[in-house]
Enzyme design. Structure first.
Site, PDB file in Angstrom:
ATOM      1  N   THR A  46      -1.428  -0.117   9.874  1.00 51.08           N
ATOM      2  CA  THR A  46      -2.653   0.613  10.187  1.00 51.08           C
ATOM      3  C   THR A  46      -3.708  -0.413  10.568  1.00 51.08           C
ATOM      4  O   THR A  46      -4.138  -1.205   9.719  1.00 51.08           O
ATOM      5  CB  THR A  46      -3.150   1.405   8.955  1.00 51.08           C
ATOM      6  OG1 THR A  46      -2.119   2.302   8.546  1.00 51.08           O
ATOM      7  CG2 THR A  46      -4.404   2.198   9.285  1.00 51.08           C
ATOM      8  N   LYS A  68      -4.043   8.784  12.974  1.00 47.81           N
ATOM      9  CA  LYS A  68      -4.020   8.362  11.567  1.00 47.81           C
ATOM     10  C   LYS A  68      -5.436   8.293  10.982  1.00 47.81           C
ATOM     11  O   LYS A  68      -5.695   8.827   9.898  1.00 47.81           O
ATOM     12  CB  LYS A  68      -3.330   6.988  11.496  1.00 47.81           C
ATOM     13  CG  LYS A  68      -3.631   6.167  10.273  1.00 47.81           C
ATOM     14  CD  LYS A  68      -2.564   6.242   9.243  1.00 47.81           C
ATOM     15  CE  LYS A  68      -3.028   5.568   7.966  1.00 47.81           C
ATOM     16  NZ  LYS A  68      -2.104   5.568   6.902  1.00 47.81           N
ATOM     17  N   LYS A 125     -10.331   1.351   3.537  1.00 50.05           N
ATOM     18  CA  LYS A 125      -9.858   0.660   4.755  1.00 50.05           C
ATOM     19  C   LYS A 125      -9.812   1.638   5.932  1.00 50.05           C
ATOM     20  O   LYS A 125     -10.317   1.350   7.014  1.00 50.05           O
ATOM     21  CB  LYS A 125      -8.458   0.064   4.515  1.00 50.05           C
ATOM     22  CG  LYS A 125      -7.839  -0.486   5.791  1.00 50.05           C
ATOM     23  CD  LYS A 125      -6.416  -0.986   5.629  1.00 50.05           C
ATOM     24  CE  LYS A 125      -5.872  -1.386   7.010  1.00 50.05           C
ATOM     25  NZ  LYS A 125      -4.524  -1.924   6.981  1.00 50.05           N
ATOM     26  N   LEU A 128       2.345  -4.776   8.631  1.00 49.72           N
ATOM     27  CA  LEU A 128       1.472  -5.883   8.231  1.00 49.72           C
ATOM     28  C   LEU A 128       0.112  -5.379   7.763  1.00 49.72           C
ATOM     29  O   LEU A 128      -0.282  -4.249   8.067  1.00 49.72           O
ATOM     30  CB  LEU A 128       1.312  -6.826   9.425  1.00 49.72           C
ATOM     31  CG  LEU A 128       2.637  -7.490   9.864  1.00 49.72           C
ATOM     32  CD1 LEU A 128       2.566  -7.969  11.306  1.00 49.72           C
ATOM     33  CD2 LEU A 128       3.008  -8.624   8.909  1.00 49.72           C
ATOM     34  N   PRO A 129      -0.641  -6.238   7.039  1.00 47.60           N
ATOM     35  CA  PRO A 129      -1.886  -5.749   6.435  1.00 47.60           C
ATOM     36  C   PRO A 129      -2.968  -5.355   7.442  1.00 47.60           C
ATOM     37  O   PRO A 129      -3.614  -4.323   7.277  1.00 47.60           O
ATOM     38  CB  PRO A 129      -2.369  -6.942   5.593  1.00 47.60           C
ATOM     39  CG  PRO A 129      -1.170  -7.789   5.368  1.00 47.60           C
ATOM     40  CD  PRO A 129      -0.290  -7.584   6.571  1.00 47.60           C
TER      41      PRO A 129
HETATM   42  P1  NAD Z   1       1.318  -5.364   1.695  1.00 47.95           P
HETATM   43  O1  NAD Z   1       0.150  -6.283   1.623  1.00 47.95           O
HETATM   44  O2  NAD Z   1       2.015  -4.947   0.443  1.00 47.95           O
HETATM   45  O3  NAD Z   1       2.445  -6.003   2.666  1.00 47.95           O
HETATM   46  C1  NAD Z   1       2.170  -6.739   3.818  1.00 47.95           C
HETATM   47  C2  NAD Z   1       3.231  -7.824   3.946  1.00 47.95           C
HETATM   48  O4  NAD Z   1       3.022  -8.531   5.166  1.00 47.95           O
HETATM   49  C3  NAD Z   1       3.177  -8.865   2.816  1.00 47.95           C
HETATM   50  O5  NAD Z   1       4.454  -8.959   2.197  1.00 47.95           O
HETATM   51  C4  NAD Z   1       2.784 -10.156   3.530  1.00 47.95           C
HETATM   52  O6  NAD Z   1       3.357 -11.313   2.956  1.00 47.95           O
HETATM   53  C5  NAD Z   1       3.316  -9.887   4.928  1.00 47.95           C
HETATM   54  N1  NAD Z   1       2.687 -10.722   5.943  1.00 47.95           N
HETATM   55  C6  NAD Z   1       1.368 -10.955   6.158  1.00 47.95           C
HETATM   56  N2  NAD Z   1       1.199 -11.799   7.192  1.00 47.95           N
HETATM   57  C7  NAD Z   1       2.433 -12.099   7.640  1.00 47.95           C
HETATM   58  C8  NAD Z   1       2.926 -12.947   8.662  1.00 47.95           C
HETATM   59  N3  NAD Z   1       2.090 -13.651   9.454  1.00 47.95           N
HETATM   60  N4  NAD Z   1       4.262 -13.032   8.843  1.00 47.95           N
HETATM   61  C9  NAD Z   1       5.116 -12.335   8.051  1.00 47.95           C
HETATM   62  N5  NAD Z   1       4.715 -11.533   7.046  1.00 47.95           N
HETATM   63  C10 NAD Z   1       3.391 -11.425   6.849  1.00 47.95           C
HETATM   64  O7  NAD Z   1       0.795  -4.080   2.494  1.00 47.95           O
HETATM   65  P2  NAD Z   1       1.428  -2.593   2.476  1.00 47.95           P
HETATM   66  O8  NAD Z   1       0.852  -1.800   1.355  1.00 47.95           O
HETATM   67  O9  NAD Z   1       2.901  -2.697   2.641  1.00 47.95           O
HETATM   68  O10 NAD Z   1       0.764  -2.001   3.806  1.00 47.95           O
HETATM   69  C11 NAD Z   1       1.190  -2.411   5.096  1.00 47.95           C
HETATM   70  C12 NAD Z   1       0.454  -1.598   6.143  1.00 47.95           C
HETATM   71  O11 NAD Z   1       0.750  -0.225   5.932  1.00 47.95           O
HETATM   72  C13 NAD Z   1      -1.069  -1.730   6.094  1.00 47.95           C
HETATM   73  O12 NAD Z   1      -1.562  -1.787   7.398  1.00 47.95           O
HETATM   74  C14 NAD Z   1      -1.505  -0.473   5.358  1.00 47.95           C
HETATM   75  O13 NAD Z   1      -2.810  -0.070   5.724  1.00 47.95           O
HETATM   76  C15 NAD Z   1      -0.458   0.526   5.821  1.00 47.95           C
HETATM   77  N6  NAD Z   1      -0.207   1.646   4.898  1.00 47.95           N
HETATM   78  C16 NAD Z   1      -0.026   1.411   3.571  1.00 47.95           C
HETATM   79  C17 NAD Z   1       0.233   2.482   2.707  1.00 47.95           C
HETATM   80  C18 NAD Z   1       0.459   2.252   1.223  1.00 47.95           C
HETATM   81  O14 NAD Z   1       0.509   3.252   0.472  1.00 47.95           O
HETATM   82  N7  NAD Z   1       0.613   1.023   0.758  1.00 47.95           N
HETATM   83  C19 NAD Z   1       0.303   3.786   3.216  1.00 47.95           C
HETATM   84  C20 NAD Z   1       0.164   3.989   4.587  1.00 47.95           C
HETATM   85  C21 NAD Z   1      -0.094   2.908   5.419  1.00 47.95           C
END
Ligand code: NAD
Length: 296
Positions: A96, A171, A246, A65-66
């Site tokens: 994260t 991390k 972030k 999740l975000p």
């Molecule tokens: P994203 O925004 O693409 O995906 C998050 C998903 O969570 C979305 O599809 C959203 O609809 C869903 N969501 C939000 N609230 C919700 C709820 N209450 N119930 C159900 N679903 C819900 O984000 P991401 O890029 O996939 O990143 C996710 C996590 O991973 C973050 O914490 C980010 O910091 C971490 N991260 C991302 C990357 C990257 O390269 N994108 C790399 C390492 C870590």
């Protein structure tokens, strides 16, 4: 075969969920976006219409999740995971989020009778799709031992960093170092170039000398020496400025909580914050090079 409820099917979660389903686990997938759920079904997951639906009969809940508020809402909100999960269900949050938010989530889980681990990842969407992430896990050893077989499916390196929150600590400390080292690497290449030393020659020397680091050898911010690096595709991410910012903010917040002195981390945060404010949130984080060159 493990019964998994996967919650959060965004850029990262969609690939992780698909990897688990392809490995033969029974994965029920939920996201607020019905389109994301539909895509997960294409990869072999079972679409769920609610958190309650997803966690029914699950052995393990995995979330991606975000931010912290989403994690607390999904697990402990009204109609959340804790309200519907069966006894003994393991919670694995891969998002994260802040160290304190992670530790309070683990405490709430414990009070509700569940084991929870934080398992944030290193590696972007390509690693999520390929099942080659690195997991940094915090939580009780017995919970880590139960989580590890699933994390092994989604990742190539799985570490137990200690108690709840220590995954997030690993991390953010790692990514703070990455942010600092990237800026330093950009400064070194820019200085060398301005003084008449081309990027390839400087790379050949420094990558075998004491300045060598991952930001240089795997992700060189000057175009040329490392063909796969974002610098060779006009700094298209990769790992975006917004993501680095972030993680730096999380590191600075956690540092304040324990009064850790972090002068370079603070400065790195200011540099990325300025890029973000100037409209470069989607630029790769090695795009600091463009700023030093005066191109943006
Ligand atoms: P994203 O925004 O693409 O995906 C998050 C998903 O969570 C979305 O599809 C959203 O609809 C869903 N969501 C939000 N609230 C919700 C709820 N209450 N119930 C159900 N679903 C819900 O984000 P991401 O890029 O996939 O990143 C996710 C996590 O991973 C973050 O914490 C980010 O910091 C971490 N991260 C991302 C990357 C990257 O390269 N994108 C790399 C390492 C870590």
């Amino acid at each position: 075969m493990t019964k998994v409820a996967f919650i959060g099917l965004g850029n990262m979660g969609s690939g992780m969920c698909a990897t688990l389903a392809k490995a033969g686990h029974e994965v029920k997938a939920f996201d607020l976006s019905t389109e994301a759920v539909r895509k997960a079904e294409e990869f072999g997951a079972i679409g769920a219409g609610s958190i309650a639906d997803a966690v029914e009969g699950a052995d393990v809940v995995v979330s991606m999740l975000p931010a912290g508020k989403h994690v607390h809402q999904v697990y402990f909100g009204e109609d959340g995971v804790a309200a519907h999960a069966g006894k003994g269900t393991l919670f694995i949050d891969c998002s994260t989020i802040a160290v304190e938010e992670t530790r309070s989530a683990a405490q709430k889980a414990k009070e509700a009778g569940f084991l929870m681990v934080d398992a944030p990842v290193s590696g972007g969407t390509a690693a999520a799709d390929a099942g080659t992430l690195t997991f940094m896990t915090g939580g009780p050893k017995e919970a880590f031992d139960r989580a590890k077989p699933l994390l092994d499916v989604m990742g190539k390196n799985v570490f137990h960093a200690g108690d709840a929150g220590n995954g997030q600590v690993a991390k953010i400390a790692n990514n703070m170092l990455l942010g600092i080292s990237m800026i330093g690497t950009c400064e070194a290449f820019n200085l060398a170039e301005r003084l008449g030393l081309d990027a390839q020659t400087f790379f050949d020397i420094s990558s075998t000398a004491s300045g060598q680091c991952w930001s240089m050898t795997s992700y060189c911010p000057a175009p040329g020496p490392v063909p796969a690096a974002p610098s060779n595709r006009d700094y298209k991410p990769g790992f975006a400025v917004a993501m680095m910012l972030k993680d730096l903010r999380l590191a600075m917040g956690a540092g304040d909580d324990v009064r850790a002195d972090i002068p370079l981390g603070n400065h790195a945060q200011q540099i990325y914050s300025r890029l973000d404010q100037d409209g470069y949130a989607d630029l790769d984080f090695s795009g600091v090079m463009k700023r030093l060159r005066g191109e943006i």
